[in-house]
Design a protein around this motif. Structure first.
Motif, PDB file in Angstrom:
ATOM      1  N   VAL A 260      -3.924  -0.055   8.813  1.00  0.00           N
ATOM      2  CA  VAL A 260      -2.941  -0.965   8.225  1.00  0.00           C
ATOM      3  C   VAL A 260      -3.450  -1.390   6.845  1.00  0.00           C
ATOM      4  CG1 VAL A 260      -1.955  -1.843  10.362  1.00  0.00           C
ATOM      5  CG2 VAL A 260      -4.018  -2.904   9.435  1.00  0.00           C
ATOM      6  N   TRP A 261      -2.502  -1.686   5.974  1.00  0.00           N
ATOM      7  CA  TRP A 261      -2.836  -2.072   4.612  1.00  0.00           C
ATOM      8  C   TRP A 261      -3.318  -3.519   4.586  1.00  0.00           C
ATOM      9  CZ3 TRP A 261      -4.121  -0.112   0.207  1.00  0.00           C
ATOM     10  CH2 TRP A 261      -3.998  -0.851  -0.970  1.00  0.00           C
ATOM     11  N   ASP A 262      -4.500  -3.735   4.042  1.00  0.00           N
ATOM     12  CA  ASP A 262      -5.018  -5.085   3.870  1.00  0.00           C
ATOM     13  C   ASP A 262      -4.847  -5.456   2.403  1.00  0.00           C
ATOM     14  OD1 ASP A 262      -6.490  -7.460   4.809  1.00  0.00           O
ATOM     15  OD2 ASP A 262      -8.010  -6.742   3.407  1.00  0.00           O
ATOM     16  N   ALA A 263      -3.764  -6.172   2.114  1.00  0.00           N
ATOM     17  CA  ALA A 263      -3.394  -6.417   0.719  1.00  0.00           C
ATOM     18  C   ALA A 263      -4.471  -7.161  -0.083  1.00  0.00           C
ATOM     19  CB  ALA A 263      -2.060  -7.168   0.653  1.00  0.00           C
ATOM     20  N   PRO A 264      -5.081  -8.222   0.478  1.00  0.00           N
ATOM     21  CA  PRO A 264      -6.078  -8.947  -0.330  1.00  0.00           C
ATOM     22  C   PRO A 264      -7.231  -8.064  -0.809  1.00  0.00           C
ATOM     23  CG  PRO A 264      -5.458 -10.253   1.578  1.00  0.00           C
ATOM     24  CD  PRO A 264      -4.843  -8.893   1.762  1.00  0.00           C
ATOM     25  N   SER A 265      -7.669  -7.140   0.048  1.00  0.00           N
ATOM     26  CA  SER A 265      -8.802  -6.289  -0.346  1.00  0.00           C
ATOM     27  C   SER A 265      -8.337  -5.003  -1.014  1.00  0.00           C
ATOM     28  CB  SER A 265      -9.654  -5.948   0.880  1.00  0.00           C
ATOM     29  OG  SER A 265      -8.976  -5.027   1.719  1.00  0.00           O
ATOM     30  N   GLY A 266      -7.046  -4.667  -0.844  1.00  0.00           N
ATOM     31  CA  GLY A 266      -6.549  -3.433  -1.410  1.00  0.00           C
ATOM     32  C   GLY A 266      -7.068  -2.194  -0.702  1.00  0.00           C
ATOM     33  N   HIS A 267      -7.353  -2.335   0.604  1.00  0.00           N
ATOM     34  CA  HIS A 267      -7.857  -1.212   1.379  1.00  0.00           C
ATOM     35  C   HIS A 267      -7.038  -1.027   2.649  1.00  0.00           C
ATOM     36  CE1 HIS A 267     -11.364  -0.505  -1.021  1.00  0.00           C
ATOM     37  NE2 HIS A 267     -11.824  -1.729  -0.858  1.00  0.00           N
TER      38      HIS A 267
ATOM     39  N   GLY B 242       0.806  -1.212   0.000  1.00  0.00           N
ATOM     40  CA  GLY B 242       0.000   0.000   0.000  1.00  0.00           C
ATOM     41  C   GLY B 242       0.842   1.265   0.000  1.00  0.00           C
ATOM     42  N   LEU B 243       2.161   1.087  -0.035  1.00  0.00           N
ATOM     43  CA  LEU B 243       3.061   2.241  -0.006  1.00  0.00           C
ATOM     44  C   LEU B 243       3.494   2.592  -1.426  1.00  0.00           C
ATOM     45  CD1 LEU B 243       5.163   1.088   3.066  1.00  0.00           C
ATOM     46  CD2 LEU B 243       3.226   2.673   3.017  1.00  0.00           C
ATOM     47  N   GLN B 244       4.183   3.733  -1.528  1.00  0.00           N
ATOM     48  CA  GLN B 244       4.637   4.200  -2.832  1.00  0.00           C
ATOM     49  C   GLN B 244       5.462   3.098  -3.513  1.00  0.00           C
ATOM     50  OE1 GLN B 244       7.383   7.501  -2.743  1.00  0.00           O
ATOM     51  NE2 GLN B 244       6.102   8.630  -4.171  1.00  0.00           N
ATOM     52  N   TRP B 245       5.125   2.789  -4.757  1.00  0.00           N
ATOM     53  CA  TRP B 245       5.762   1.658  -5.420  1.00  0.00           C
ATOM     54  C   TRP B 245       7.251   1.892  -5.662  1.00  0.00           C
ATOM     55  CZ3 TRP B 245       8.120  -0.004  -9.992  1.00  0.00           C
ATOM     56  CH2 TRP B 245       8.168  -1.397 -10.145  1.00  0.00           C
ATOM     57  N   VAL B 246       7.600   3.103  -6.067  1.00  0.00           N
ATOM     58  CA  VAL B 246       9.006   3.372  -6.409  1.00  0.00           C
ATOM     59  C   VAL B 246       9.909   3.334  -5.184  1.00  0.00           C
ATOM     60  CG1 VAL B 246       8.618   4.670  -8.532  1.00  0.00           C
ATOM     61  CG2 VAL B 246       8.599   5.874  -6.356  1.00  0.00           C
ATOM     62  N   THR B 247       9.349   3.502  -3.970  1.00  0.00           N
ATOM     63  CA  THR B 247      10.192   3.470  -2.777  1.00  0.00           C
ATOM     64  C   THR B 247      10.034   2.175  -1.993  1.00  0.00           C
ATOM     65  OG1 THR B 247       8.491   4.597  -1.475  1.00  0.00           O
ATOM     66  CG2 THR B 247      10.147   5.993  -2.518  1.00  0.00           C
ATOM     67  N   CYS B 248       9.111   1.306  -2.392  1.00  0.00           N
ATOM     68  CA  CYS B 248       8.937   0.024  -1.700  1.00  0.00           C
ATOM     69  C   CYS B 248      10.134  -0.873  -2.000  1.00  0.00           C
ATOM     70  CB  CYS B 248       7.639  -0.661  -2.160  1.00  0.00           C
ATOM     71  SG  CYS B 248       7.372  -2.278  -1.389  1.00  0.00           S
ATOM     72  N   ALA B 249      10.647  -1.550  -0.948  1.00  0.00           N
ATOM     73  CA  ALA B 249      11.780  -2.458  -1.138  1.00  0.00           C
ATOM     74  C   ALA B 249      11.318  -3.762  -1.780  1.00  0.00           C
ATOM     75  CB  ALA B 249      12.453  -2.740   0.200  1.00  0.00           C
ATOM     76  N   HIS B 250      10.013  -4.004  -1.804  1.00  0.00           N
ATOM     77  CA  HIS B 250       9.418  -5.209  -2.383  1.00  0.00           C
ATOM     78  C   HIS B 250       9.977  -6.483  -1.762  1.00  0.00           C
ATOM     79  CE1 HIS B 250       7.709  -2.385  -5.110  1.00  0.00           C
ATOM     80  NE2 HIS B 250       8.800  -2.178  -5.792  1.00  0.00           N
ATOM     81  N   THR B 251      10.264  -6.449  -0.456  1.00  0.00           N
ATOM     82  CA  THR B 251      10.787  -7.644   0.216  1.00  0.00           C
ATOM     83  C   THR B 251       9.829  -8.159   1.289  1.00  0.00           C
ATOM     84  OG1 THR B 251      12.008  -6.187   1.709  1.00  0.00           O
ATOM     85  CG2 THR B 251      13.229  -7.090  -0.166  1.00  0.00           C
ATOM     86  N   ALA B 252       8.860  -7.319   1.708  1.00  0.00           N
ATOM     87  CA  ALA B 252       7.947  -7.736   2.772  1.00  0.00           C
ATOM     88  C   ALA B 252       7.108  -8.921   2.305  1.00  0.00           C
ATOM     89  CB  ALA B 252       7.033  -6.575   3.157  1.00  0.00           C
ATOM     90  N   ALA B 253       6.931  -9.900   3.226  1.00  0.00           N
ATOM     91  CA  ALA B 253       6.087 -11.046   2.905  1.00  0.00           C
ATOM     92  C   ALA B 253       4.654 -10.565   2.700  1.00  0.00           C
ATOM     93  CB  ALA B 253       6.143 -12.057   4.037  1.00  0.00           C
ATOM     94  N   SER B 254       4.010 -11.097   1.673  1.00  0.00           N
ATOM     95  CA  SER B 254       2.655 -10.640   1.374  1.00  0.00           C
ATOM     96  C   SER B 254       1.913 -11.707   0.602  1.00  0.00           C
ATOM     97  CB  SER B 254       2.735  -9.357   0.529  1.00  0.00           C
ATOM     98  OG  SER B 254       1.465  -9.051  -0.005  1.00  0.00           O
ATOM     99  N   SER B 255       0.600 -11.709   0.762  1.00  0.00           N
ATOM    100  CA  SER B 255      -0.226 -12.691   0.056  1.00  0.00           C
ATOM    101  C   SER B 255      -0.491 -12.260  -1.382  1.00  0.00           C
ATOM    102  CB  SER B 255      -1.553 -12.887   0.796  1.00  0.00           C
ATOM    103  OG  SER B 255      -2.221 -11.652   0.940  1.00  0.00           O
TER     104      SER B 255
END
Ligand SMILES: [Zn+2]
Ligand SMILES: [Zn+2]
Length: 112
Positions: free
Chosen positions: A100-107, A32-45
């Motif tokens: 908090v960001w709920d990735a499955p729902s995108g909210h 849910g954070l800015q894509w260009v600054t995300c490290a893209h390492t956090a575990a996520s569904s």
């Protein structure tokens, strides 16, 4: 007030289109954070992909759903207010602090 923007200010994507790789408006679907600054390492569904431009600034609809607004008051700065108050803006700071960001729902959802 929150407004509908036909095209992303960052990359020109139309509503429903995925943002460009260099767009600073794009949010990471995993965090849910800015894509260009995300490290893209956090575990996520969900995968660390760029989201689509929805016609709304990221987070605004979540503030709307939660009723989180602020107004600028002379001498006091930004203070919580109702959505119907003059000059009400979505309270994005509160969103990032209290939700908090709920990735499955995108909210963004309130911390429990
Ligand atoms: Zn964009
Ligand atoms: Zn990411």
């Amino acid at each position: 007030m929150s407004e509908i923007l036909p095209r992303c200010h960052g990359c020109g994507a139309a509503a429903g289109e995925v943002h460009d790789r260099v767009c600073d408006v794009a949010r990471c679907r995993a965090t849910g954070l800015q894509w260009v600054t995300c490290a893209h390492t956090a575990a996520s569904s969900v995968p660390h992909e760029r989201d689509v431009w929805t016609g709304r600034w990221p987070g605004e609809e979540d503030c709307e759903r939660l009723g989180w607004y602020v107004c600028l008051e002379p001498g006091r700065g930004w203070v919580p207010c109702d959505a119907t108050d003059a000059g009400a803006e979505p309270d994005l700071n509160r969103l990032f602090a209290e939700a908090v960001w709920d990735a499955p729902s995108g909210h963004w959802v309130p911390k429990s």
